[in-house]
Design an enzyme around this catalytic site. Structure first.
Site, PDB file in Angstrom:
ATOM      1  N   ASN A  80      11.732   2.362   0.120  1.00  0.00           N
ATOM      2  CA  ASN A  80      10.298   2.226  -0.113  1.00  0.00           C
ATOM      3  C   ASN A  80       9.988   1.329  -1.340  1.00  0.00           C
ATOM      4  OD1 ASN A  80       7.308   2.879  -0.108  1.00  0.00           O
ATOM      5  ND2 ASN A  80       8.072   3.951   1.691  1.00  0.00           N
ATOM      6  N   ARG A  81       8.801   1.489  -1.909  1.00  0.00           N
ATOM      7  CA  ARG A  81       8.288   0.456  -2.820  1.00  0.00           C
ATOM      8  C   ARG A  81       8.571   0.704  -4.292  1.00  0.00           C
ATOM      9  NH1 ARG A  81       5.058   0.959   1.497  1.00  0.00           N
ATOM     10  NH2 ARG A  81       4.504  -0.961   2.566  1.00  0.00           N
ATOM     11  N   HIS A 106      12.177  -1.332   0.377  1.00  0.00           N
ATOM     12  CA  HIS A 106      13.407  -1.009   1.104  1.00  0.00           C
ATOM     13  C   HIS A 106      14.602  -1.890   0.698  1.00  0.00           C
ATOM     14  CE1 HIS A 106      11.220   1.849   3.371  1.00  0.00           C
ATOM     15  NE2 HIS A 106      10.720   1.073   4.294  1.00  0.00           N
ATOM     16  N   HIS A 176      15.813   4.986   8.386  1.00  0.00           N
ATOM     17  CA  HIS A 176      14.487   4.564   8.852  1.00  0.00           C
ATOM     18  C   HIS A 176      14.360   4.661  10.374  1.00  0.00           C
ATOM     19  CE1 HIS A 176      10.662   2.539   8.686  1.00  0.00           C
ATOM     20  NE2 HIS A 176      10.768   2.393   7.376  1.00  0.00           N
ATOM     21  N   TYR A 178      12.794   5.649  13.869  1.00  0.00           N
ATOM     22  CA  TYR A 178      11.478   5.958  14.440  1.00  0.00           C
ATOM     23  C   TYR A 178      11.745   6.945  15.565  1.00  0.00           C
ATOM     24  CZ  TYR A 178       9.652   1.728  12.131  1.00  0.00           C
ATOM     25  OH  TYR A 178       9.293   0.779  11.225  1.00  0.00           O
ATOM     26  N   GLU A 308      11.223   9.842   6.454  1.00  0.00           N
ATOM     27  CA  GLU A 308      12.192   9.225   5.553  1.00  0.00           C
ATOM     28  C   GLU A 308      12.354  10.097   4.316  1.00  0.00           C
ATOM     29  OE1 GLU A 308      10.717   5.040   5.083  1.00  0.00           O
ATOM     30  OE2 GLU A 308       9.490   5.737   6.728  1.00  0.00           O
TER      31      GLU A 308
HETATM   32  C1  BGC Z   1       6.849   2.095   4.664  1.00  0.00           C
HETATM   33  C2  BGC Z   1       5.793   1.331   5.406  1.00  0.00           C
HETATM   34  C3  BGC Z   1       6.438   0.117   6.046  1.00  0.00           C
HETATM   35  C4  BGC Z   1       7.569   0.590   6.931  1.00  0.00           C
HETATM   36  C5  BGC Z   1       8.335  -0.542   7.593  1.00  0.00           C
HETATM   37  C6  BGC Z   1       7.885   2.535   5.634  1.00  0.00           C
HETATM   38  O1  BGC Z   1       8.879   3.254   4.993  1.00  0.00           O
HETATM   39  O2  BGC Z   1       6.309   3.195   3.954  1.00  0.00           O
HETATM   40  O3  BGC Z   1       4.735   0.938   4.545  1.00  0.00           O
HETATM   41  O4  BGC Z   1       5.513  -0.626   6.779  1.00  0.00           O
HETATM   42  O5  BGC Z   1       8.464   1.371   6.213  1.00  0.00           O
HETATM   43  O6  BGC Z   1       8.772  -1.452   6.683  1.00  0.00           O
END
Ligand code: BGC
Length: 344
Positions: A80-81, A106, A176, A178, A308
């Site tokens: 994440n950020r 990421h 990550h 889905y 996540e």
């Molecule tokens: C983030 C999203 C992002 C996604 C795909 C997630 O973990 O929180 O903001 O768009 O990952 O990159």
């Protein structure tokens, strides 16, 4: 446990990628790529005993290399950020690669998801490992990192993350995937329960501000299971501005404990997530652009849900968040378990 492997193609830089399949005696199986330690498929029985593949993925290696979204990948060095990609550690400022507007996301431009890892198979699992050199994407410290996947006879996928660095650094590893427990279509009818009474507020760039807020009385309340679609189209700012959920939830307790329970009424499949991590990002694939997936499947926004497990995003800038700092020589070890069952 049955294990098999075959070639999944060659990367643009000429590396051969292998796909591994681990199957238990119930017939459940997981397919893993050594490229990005990626979970390509995860098939578990539904209420009628029919196998359903519950994760999104691709048929071709090139899609893993070209498309965004980190489908099924291990992400790091820091998931994440990180605001503006800047953090201070030991009095020194580090500037990371910036790949999400002004922020680092990421692990940067080429995070752990876009490397081929070494592998070692054992009885009921596989360990992927790699060496992330000092300075990679701007991170300090030479890091030896491994991700171990085990598929149990009881239909649990256990992921263990381990790392050690030769200098103080930050590490925050997650997967990550889905999930779509119906196997296709959107996830709006899935029921989700989160073991979290609080979440971290985001700014408009999806970056935590440092403020921790109660979920109570808001669309973020998942303490009692509710449909993901129930409040997803709310006009309530935190959710509306991202077109759905893209937030870190503060998990109650410590140690390996329940984080989330996801259930699909159609197939009857339930996935209970437990983790040692302090938070979980609920991402309802709001920005998953339309694309072709496995066996001709069509993926679009809200066709998967990510859970996540993680240190809170932007934790280096928020003193009140648990710290993702990994001190030199101290082992990093975290675990997340996805346990599958069915409700008739
Ligand atoms: C983030 C999203 C992002 C996604 C795909 C997630 O973990 O929180 O903001 O768009 O990952 O990159």
């Amino acid at each position: 446990m049955e294990q098999s492997q075959q070639c999944f193609g060659t990367t643009k830089s000429g590396e051969k990628v292998t796909i591994f399949r681990l199957a238990n005696s119930k017939g459940s199986y997981v397919e893993l790529l050594d490229y990005g330690c990626t979970i390509r498929a995860l098939a578990v029985p539904d209420k009628d005993g029919k196998l359903v593949d519950v994760v999104l993925g691709y048929d071709h290696l090139a899609q893993y290399q070209d498309e965004d979204g980190y489908l099924g990948a291990a992400v790091g060095r820091h998931a994440n950020r990180i605001g503006k990609g800047i953090f201070t550690l030991g009095g020194k400022e580090y500037r990371l690669a910036v790949n999400n507007g002004a922020n680092h996301l990421h692990g940067g431009i080429c995070g752990f998801d876009c490397y081929r890892w070494e592998h070692r198979l054992f009885d009921d699992g596989i360990t992927f490992s790699r060496f992330s050199p000092d300075g990679e994407e701007g991170y300090p410290g030479n890091l030896r990192v491994s991700v171990t996947y085990r598929l149990t006879e009881a239909n649990a996928l256990e992921i263990t993350y381990e790392a050690v660095s030769d200098a103080d650094t930050v590490v925050n590893l997650t997967n990550h995937s889905y999930f779509n427990l119906e196997g296709a279509g959107n996830i709006l009818g899935h029921q989700l329960q989160l073991f979290a009474r609080q979440y971290t507020e985001n700014d408009s760039g999806c970056l935590p501000t440092g403020v921790i807020l109660p979920v109570e009385g808001t669309p973020m309340e998942f303490e009692t299971a509710k449909e993901l679609g129930q409040d997803i189209a709310t006009k309530w700012g935190q959710v509306q501005q991202f077109g759905g959920y893209d937030h870190n939830f503060v998990l109650a307790g410590t140690g390996l404990r329940p984080a989330a329970v996801l259930h699909a009424p159609g197939t009857g499949i339930t996935m209970a997530t437990s983790t040692t991590m302090p938070g979980v990002q609920l991402y309802t694939s709001n920005s998953l652009s339309p694309r072709r997936g496995k066996a001709g499947a069509w993926y679009d926004a809200h066709h998967g849900v990510c859970l996540e497990t993680q240190f809170f995003p932007n934790a280096m800038a928020c003193q009140n968040f648990p710290s993702p700092v990994l001190v030199a020589g101290v082992p990093y070890k975290h675990q997340t378990i996805y346990q599958f069952t069915v409700k008739p």
